[in-house]
Design a protein around this motif. Sequence first.
Motif, mmCIF file in Angstrom:
data_model
loop_
_atom_site.group_PDB
_atom_site.id
_atom_site.type_symbol
_atom_site.label_atom_id
_atom_site.label_comp_id
_atom_site.label_asym_id
_atom_site.label_seq_id
_atom_site.Cartn_x
_atom_site.Cartn_y
_atom_site.Cartn_z
ATOM 1 N N GLN A 1 0.805 -1.215 0.000
ATOM 2 C CA GLN A 1 0.000 0.000 0.000
ATOM 3 C C GLN A 1 0.842 1.270 0.000
ATOM 4 O OE1 GLN A 1 -2.874 1.885 3.204
ATOM 5 N NE2 GLN A 1 -3.995 0.370 2.009
ATOM 6 N N LYS B 1 -6.162 -7.429 -2.324
ATOM 7 C CA LYS B 1 -5.546 -6.286 -1.658
ATOM 8 C C LYS B 1 -4.970 -5.304 -2.668
ATOM 9 C CE LYS B 1 -2.182 -4.896 1.832
ATOM 10 N NZ LYS B 1 -1.009 -5.301 2.616
ATOM 11 N N ASN C 1 -5.813 -1.483 -2.648
ATOM 12 C CA ASN C 1 -4.768 -0.460 -2.501
ATOM 13 C C ASN C 1 -4.891 0.624 -3.565
ATOM 14 O OD1 ASN C 1 -3.549 -1.606 -0.247
ATOM 15 N ND2 ASN C 1 -2.063 -2.781 -1.445
#
Length: 257
Positions: free
Chosen positions: A67, A115, A119
């Motif tokens: 991230q 994810k 992100n």
Amino acid sequence: MFRLDNKVALITGGASGIGLAISTIFARQGAQVHILEVNESLAQQTAETIRQEGGTAFAHAVDISNQQHVLEVIDGIAKENPIDILVNNAGIAHIGKAHTTQEADFDRIVNVNIKGVYNCLFATIPHMQKNGGGVILNMVSIAATVGIPDRFAYSASKGAVYTMTLSVARDYLSDHIRCNSISPARVHTPFVDGFIAKTYPGQEKEMFEKLSKTQPIGRMAKPEEIAGLALYLCSDEAAFITGCDYLIDGGFEKLNN
């Protein structure tokens, strides 16, 4: 129609397969393309090819599962140009059933396919809100809604991206941010050729024909065909479309018996 003049587009995994086709057609239609790719050399090569053809493109080395890294890159792009379009195309595959999928493989799929999308949404949406709107397109798969053999983790990840699409579309209506997704069946990319060569050595031609015929239309899709739909959904002509998933599957879901 379907011009993207003066639009700034971020395309994850934009240097190979479907992503490459999207980067290319977006640039040809006038967009300033930013290729977010884990393979920096491939991204640079793609951006240079686009520039040689008269387009505008920039390459960025990005690990979408990280991230902080995603924030740094996307915030840096936004400082120079308002972001109009985000295409969450990057993803990885895995072959296995629930009892044969190892934890490390499951985690890897989640980190990139789920994810990684989160992100990029997390980093991009605030910029779109500030700029008064934008378009987000997520790459899903027929595996999100159809039972595909030996694709347990991959199917789960694409199902997550499908529902993330609906959530984003609903949550940001008042911000004038549209969010849709595309669900392809098999697409003929270098990944498919590599998978067949690795999994079925000596049977490449036979397996390619077999996999092609799982689509009722009798062949795999071309990356350019997926890119054409992506162009439409990210263009102003699609301004009334949000919260939709588009099958582009050669009849796989509806016509297979």
